[in-house]
Design an enzyme around this catalytic site. Sequence first.
Site, PDB file in Angstrom:
ATOM      1  N   LYS A  22      21.382 -33.436  11.153  1.00  7.78           N
ATOM      2  CA  LYS A  22      19.893 -33.146  10.934  1.00  7.78           C
ATOM      3  C   LYS A  22      19.532 -32.049  12.335  1.00  7.78           C
ATOM      4  CE  LYS A  22      16.525 -36.362  10.891  1.00  7.78           C
ATOM      5  NZ  LYS A  22      15.454 -36.036  12.145  1.00  7.78           N
ATOM      6  N   GLY A  95       9.189 -34.611  13.847  1.00  3.59           N
ATOM      7  CA  GLY A  95       9.139 -34.426  15.252  1.00  3.59           C
ATOM      8  C   GLY A  95       9.959 -33.266  15.958  1.00  3.59           C
ATOM      9  N   SER A 168      14.852 -37.140  26.721  1.00  2.00           N
ATOM     10  CA  SER A 168      14.520 -36.616  25.521  1.00  2.00           C
ATOM     11  C   SER A 168      15.168 -35.195  25.104  1.00  2.00           C
ATOM     12  CB  SER A 168      13.021 -36.418  25.413  1.00  2.00           C
ATOM     13  OG  SER A 168      12.590 -35.639  24.179  1.00  2.00           O
ATOM     14  N   GLN A 170      14.569 -33.600  22.628  1.00  3.38           N
ATOM     15  CA  GLN A 170      13.426 -32.585  22.135  1.00  3.38           C
ATOM     16  C   GLN A 170      12.971 -31.704  23.186  1.00  3.38           C
ATOM     17  OE1 GLN A 170      11.196 -34.999  19.428  1.00  3.38           O
ATOM     18  NE2 GLN A 170      12.792 -35.179  17.927  1.00  3.38           N
ATOM     19  N   ASP A 320      18.671 -43.205  17.500  1.00  2.46           N
ATOM     20  CA  ASP A 320      18.039 -43.335  16.203  1.00  2.46           C
ATOM     21  C   ASP A 320      18.846 -44.539  15.567  1.00  2.46           C
ATOM     22  OD1 ASP A 320      16.388 -41.148  16.529  1.00  2.46           O
ATOM     23  OD2 ASP A 320      17.957 -39.675  15.823  1.00  2.46           O
ATOM     24  N   ARG A 351       9.187 -48.536  16.309  1.00  7.68           N
ATOM     25  CA  ARG A 351      10.390 -49.017  15.684  1.00  7.68           C
ATOM     26  C   ARG A 351      10.747 -50.389  16.202  1.00  7.68           C
ATOM     27  NH1 ARG A 351      14.309 -43.579  14.576  1.00  7.68           N
ATOM     28  NH2 ARG A 351      13.337 -42.914  12.827  1.00  7.68           N
ATOM     29  N   ARG A 397      14.129 -44.275   8.581  1.00  6.91           N
ATOM     30  CA  ARG A 397      15.179 -45.158   9.160  1.00  6.91           C
ATOM     31  C   ARG A 397      14.903 -46.549   9.054  1.00  6.91           C
ATOM     32  NH1 ARG A 397      18.515 -41.130  10.869  1.00  6.91           N
ATOM     33  NH2 ARG A 397      17.682 -39.538  12.076  1.00  6.91           N
TER      34      ARG A 397
HETATM   35  C1  S3P Z   1      16.315 -35.188  18.307  1.00  2.00           C
HETATM   36  C2  S3P Z   1      16.258 -35.937  19.609  1.00  2.00           C
HETATM   37  C3  S3P Z   1      15.858 -37.280  19.510  1.00  2.00           C
HETATM   38  C4  S3P Z   1      15.992 -37.979  18.079  1.00  2.00           C
HETATM   39  C5  S3P Z   1      15.611 -37.201  16.999  1.00  2.00           C
HETATM   40  C6  S3P Z   1      16.233 -35.694  16.963  1.00  2.00           C
HETATM   41  C7  S3P Z   1      16.854 -33.898  18.566  1.00  2.00           C
HETATM   42  O1  S3P Z   1      14.343 -37.561  19.941  1.00  2.00           O
HETATM   43  O2  S3P Z   1      15.438 -39.367  18.200  1.00  2.00           O
HETATM   44  O3  S3P Z   1      15.668 -37.850  15.894  1.00  2.00           O
HETATM   45  O4  S3P Z   1      17.215 -33.114  17.474  1.00  2.00           O
HETATM   46  O5  S3P Z   1      16.450 -33.298  19.535  1.00  2.00           O
HETATM   47  P1  S3P Z   1      13.908 -37.475  21.327  1.00  2.00           P
HETATM   48  O6  S3P Z   1      14.293 -36.327  22.164  1.00  2.00           O
HETATM   49  O7  S3P Z   1      12.521 -37.500  21.223  1.00  2.00           O
HETATM   50  O8  S3P Z   1      14.488 -38.755  21.983  1.00  2.00           O
END
Ligand code: S3P
Length: 442
Positions: A22, A95, A168, A170, A320, A351, A397
């Site tokens: 993903k 997210g 993070s 993200q 995750d 979670r 999940r």
């Molecule tokens: C992701 C980063 C993670 C993960 C999410 C996908 C990504 O989140 O939980 O499912 O693709 O960068 P966080 O960066 O908030 O930990």
Amino acid sequence: MRPRRFRPAGSLRGEIRVPGDKSISHRSIMLGALAVGETRVTGLLEGEDVLATAAAMRAMGATVERSDIGEWSVHGVGVGSLLQPEAPLDMGNSGTSTRLLMGLVASHAISATFIGDASLSKRPMGRVMEPLGLMGAAFEASEGGRLPLTVRGAFPAVPIEYRLPVASAQVKSAILLAGLNTPGVTTVIEPVPTRDHSERMLRGFGAQLSVDEVKGERVIRLHGEAELKPQVIEVPGDPSSAAFFIVAALVVPGSKLLVRNVGLNPTRAGLIEVLRDMGGRIEEVDRREVGGEPVADLLVSHSALTGITVDPAVAPSMIDEFPVFFVAAALAEGRTVTSGLDELRVKESDRLSVMAAALAAAGARVSESEDGLTIDGTGGEPLAGTDGAIATHLDHRIAMSMAVAGLASVRGVEVDDTRPIATSFPLFEELLAKATDSEAAQ
Ligand code: S3P
């Protein structure tokens, strides 16, 4: 709502192939949309989250087309040339789409409004608004820094040096994506390493990016006003999707399942190490590289698992996977203790509390602390199962983890809503039926 009772269905045998990753799928579309020319992608995950990213990139000017199952082509507009979207961008449950796209918009001369479902609208966006605000972007957010939210990009944006206050990927990726259209060098410092797909892929697309270890921290520097070159990308399988089948095969007696195409990037592979430490038999077959990432097929056999204290330092590399890891712990011999998992409270659901309630309803012995769960396992005996349905709170999940718990229960586990599974793993139920269909298996 689409409820379903997941009942014990015998052992998992034969082989399955997990869908595309993903995180890598999102980034393939975003970076393809910023390159000039055609990026071709195979193995793309066609889950709702990734489709939300595709729709958003179309709304900002890119041509994103599907030619066959998992085969997509993206004609990008070039860094700096994203168009103003005419309508709010609907991020659904995703997210990753939201936070990464906020980064992209932040350094373009456009504004965009982000909306999402009830789960996404509860999640904190302040963690990306803060660094993107330092780069010059402006925001109008709902209370608590939540969606619906409008980003007004800064042009030109200002490069920053930013030390991540939360581990993070993200947040890191949002800053790096904003840095692409920012003059000068944008620097992100990671005290704790998180998944590094953005770094690998930005380099692959020709961005000037360096990563250095300085005093135990990762320092990532990106040269702005980048020109990205289109790529041919083969997306490796998603270890986070493989996780449900790995745990199911470990806990259901008689199982021996080959899980093909599992991405084993070290920043994602924590679960496999921890399960092995608990006594899980997981063999790597045919280790290879796919799309610049390590991949293997995993042969997973039913194993007697022993409880463990999980080092919080491995948390980011299995962030995750905790919901399904808790299921493994509930069926292990002895006590499993986890801590340092505050981030789990701000995922698609909380979670920690949602899994504590769901596992308790299925007959597991669980206690919840501020930042983790302690679980006393059954020692391999099946869980009792649930009477009513467990609440999944729009969290894919949770639904898939409790489906796995149902396979290792006496009465089965009823999940209140299986629809969110389609956000990340549309073929989950089909593959589960295939793996547990003893006639089809050898
Ligand atoms: C992701 C980063 C993670 C993960 C999410 C996908 C990504 O989140 O939980 O499912 O693709 O960068 P966080 O960066 O908030 O930990």
